[in-house]
Design an enzyme around this catalytic site. Sequence first.
Site, short mmCIF file in Angstrom:
data_model
loop_
_atom_site.label_atom_id
_atom_site.label_comp_id
_atom_site.label_asym_id
_atom_site.label_seq_id
_atom_site.Cartn_x
_atom_site.Cartn_y
_atom_site.Cartn_z
N LEU A 82 0.71 -1.27 0.15
CA LEU A 82 -0.04 0.11 -0.04
C LEU A 82 0.82 1.26 0.10
O LEU A 82 1.94 1.22 0.74
CB LEU A 82 -0.96 0.31 1.24
CG LEU A 82 -2.05 -0.94 1.52
CD1 LEU A 82 -2.45 -1.08 2.96
CD2 LEU A 82 -3.33 -0.54 0.56
N LYS A 115 -5.47 -0.44 9.98
CA LYS A 115 -4.22 -1.22 9.45
C LYS A 115 -3.78 -2.03 10.33
O LYS A 115 -2.97 -1.81 11.33
CB LYS A 115 -3.38 -0.16 8.62
CG LYS A 115 -2.21 -0.88 7.97
CD LYS A 115 -1.49 0.16 7.13
CE LYS A 115 -0.56 -0.49 6.63
NZ LYS A 115 0.67 -1.31 7.07
N ARG A 136 2.31 -13.52 1.40
CA ARG A 136 2.41 -12.54 0.41
C ARG A 136 3.66 -12.87 -0.51
O ARG A 136 3.63 -12.78 -1.71
CB ARG A 136 2.42 -11.22 0.73
CG ARG A 136 2.33 -10.21 -0.22
CD ARG A 136 2.17 -8.69 0.25
NE ARG A 136 3.41 -8.42 0.93
CZ ARG A 136 3.53 -7.21 1.47
NH1 ARG A 136 2.66 -6.25 1.42
NH2 ARG A 136 4.82 -6.93 2.18
N LYS A 290 -9.93 2.78 1.18
CA LYS A 290 -10.05 2.07 -0.10
C LYS A 290 -11.32 2.72 -1.02
O LYS A 290 -12.39 2.78 -0.38
CB LYS A 290 -10.25 0.72 -0.16
CG LYS A 290 -9.09 0.20 0.59
CD LYS A 290 -9.35 -1.58 0.87
CE LYS A 290 -8.17 -2.02 1.65
NZ LYS A 290 -8.49 -3.38 2.22
P1 NAD Z 1 2.85 -2.01 4.63
O1 NAD Z 1 2.43 -2.82 5.76
O2 NAD Z 1 2.84 -0.42 4.89
O3 NAD Z 1 1.02 -2.14 3.74
C1 NAD Z 1 0.63 -3.26 3.11
C2 NAD Z 1 0.09 -4.40 4.32
O4 NAD Z 1 -0.75 -3.89 5.05
C3 NAD Z 1 -0.78 -5.48 3.24
O5 NAD Z 1 0.17 -6.40 2.61
C4 NAD Z 1 -1.31 -5.92 4.49
O6 NAD Z 1 -0.46 -7.05 5.15
C5 NAD Z 1 -1.41 -5.17 5.48
N1 NAD Z 1 -2.80 -4.92 5.79
C6 NAD Z 1 -3.20 -4.44 6.99
N2 NAD Z 1 -4.49 -4.16 7.29
C7 NAD Z 1 -4.89 -4.03 5.64
C8 NAD Z 1 -6.26 -3.51 5.40
N3 NAD Z 1 -7.18 -3.28 6.07
N4 NAD Z 1 -6.26 -3.78 3.81
C9 NAD Z 1 -5.07 -4.04 2.99
N5 NAD Z 1 -3.84 -4.25 3.56
C10 NAD Z 1 -3.87 -4.33 4.98
O7 NAD Z 1 3.53 -2.54 3.61
P2 NAD Z 1 4.51 -3.75 3.50
O8 NAD Z 1 5.05 -3.37 2.15
O9 NAD Z 1 3.90 -4.70 4.03
O10 NAD Z 1 5.58 -3.27 4.53
C11 NAD Z 1 6.26 -2.12 4.56
C12 NAD Z 1 6.09 -1.62 6.05
O11 NAD Z 1 6.71 -2.64 6.80
C13 NAD Z 1 7.21 -0.50 6.33
O12 NAD Z 1 6.37 0.67 5.84
C14 NAD Z 1 7.59 -0.73 7.71
O13 NAD Z 1 6.59 -0.24 8.45
C15 NAD Z 1 7.79 -2.35 7.65
N6 NAD Z 1 9.02 -2.75 7.57
C16 NAD Z 1 9.85 -2.57 8.56
C17 NAD Z 1 11.15 -3.18 8.45
C18 NAD Z 1 12.04 -3.02 9.58
O14 NAD Z 1 13.28 -3.44 9.61
N7 NAD Z 1 11.75 -2.53 10.61
C19 NAD Z 1 11.50 -3.70 7.21
C20 NAD Z 1 10.67 -3.83 6.25
C21 NAD Z 1 9.18 -3.27 6.46
#
Ligand code: NAD
Length: 331
Positions: A82, A115, A136, A290
């Site tokens: 997202l 979220k 995923r 959304k």
């Molecule tokens: P994201 O978590 O920002 O957003 C996408 C994810 O949100 C989806 O895949 C789903 O799992 C989730 N989600 C939860 N509720 C939802 C809803 N109602 N509708 C749709 N999706 C929903 O993106 P990402 O690509 O999974 O991860 C990136 C985030 O993860 C980063 O912004 C960071 O916060 C974290 N991250 C942290 C590290 C770290 O080292 N700390 C490393 C990688 C990622």
Amino acid sequence: MSDVKARILALREQLDSYNYQYYVEDAPSVPDAEYDRLMRELVALEQAHPELLDPDSPSQKVGGAPVSAFPEVQHALPMLSLDNVFSDEELAAFEKRVMDRLDRAEPLDFCCEPKLDGLAVSLVYEQGRLVQAATRGDGSTGEGITENVRTIRAVPLKLKGEGWPARLEVRGEVYMPRAGFEKMNEDARAEGGKVFANPRNAAAGSLRQLDSRVTARRPLAFYCYGVGLVEGDALAERHFDILQQLKGWGLPVCPEIKRVQGRAGCQAYHDDILARRDRLPYEIDGVVYKVDELALQQQLGFVARAPRWATAHKFPAQEELTRLLKVEFQV
Ligand code: NAD
């Protein structure tokens, strides 16, 4: 090499390594807020210097590579990430972009959802029976974790009622409620076992176990927030209504989900959930908006790693580097 190029390369290397720790090892070494800061710096530099864009940049990719211990599952439709907004101004810009693209002047309906901070999964039901569950992964290939998901009580093995499509792919989040997470860590501390940094990593680590008996003992829960590939035309034409259909078939849907109008409705939803954040029984890191009408979602389409019709409004960071390091230190 220019300073900008060197900085871009350094950021990519650092973010790739954080991604590996987070997605493959379920053990991040920095808080999400720090990761988000670096990612925003990278995206800003890449936008200012399009000649340095690279399809292999972490800014263009979803998640991490699947772990080979699990069977590979190819997603029929990609599982994307997202986009994010972090402020009222960015939310206004998101709404404007969507309305401009659709050439609309009237406020649109949005479906607003918490979220959840867990792990995205895809569940495939054939003739109403759960036949496959997958993570995923990198968005196109996930890990087959059917046996593990079957142990989660909130996930129905068989759909209720009637009228469901012959093949229904449901997408949602496996998460660990706060109470279960705290109890699990307390027990682990007492027994000298592994203590998890936060419920998200606990959920991911528990779900990606090679022995499903271990998963079965972990307090995992599930909420669905959408569909993937569906065969048959039994579904409604709006996202919120589809979620109600899923609920009717016995799939758990978060009770906090609401349909609102325009940016004002989204903002009010955001403020209400943020005020109640600490009292919710699960951790969330923001809310998601959304576009409700599927026909409009289709018109808007996708960019590399995220749909144009949705965005996550992230909450201010709760987790500080010191806290994370302290937890790790105790392990
Ligand atoms: P994201 O978590 O920002 O957003 C996408 C994810 O949100 C989806 O895949 C789903 O799992 C989730 N989600 C939860 N509720 C939802 C809803 N109602 N509708 C749709 N999706 C929903 O993106 P990402 O690509 O999974 O991860 C990136 C985030 O993860 C980063 O912004 C960071 O916060 C974290 N991250 C942290 C590290 C770290 O080292 N700390 C490393 C990688 C990622």
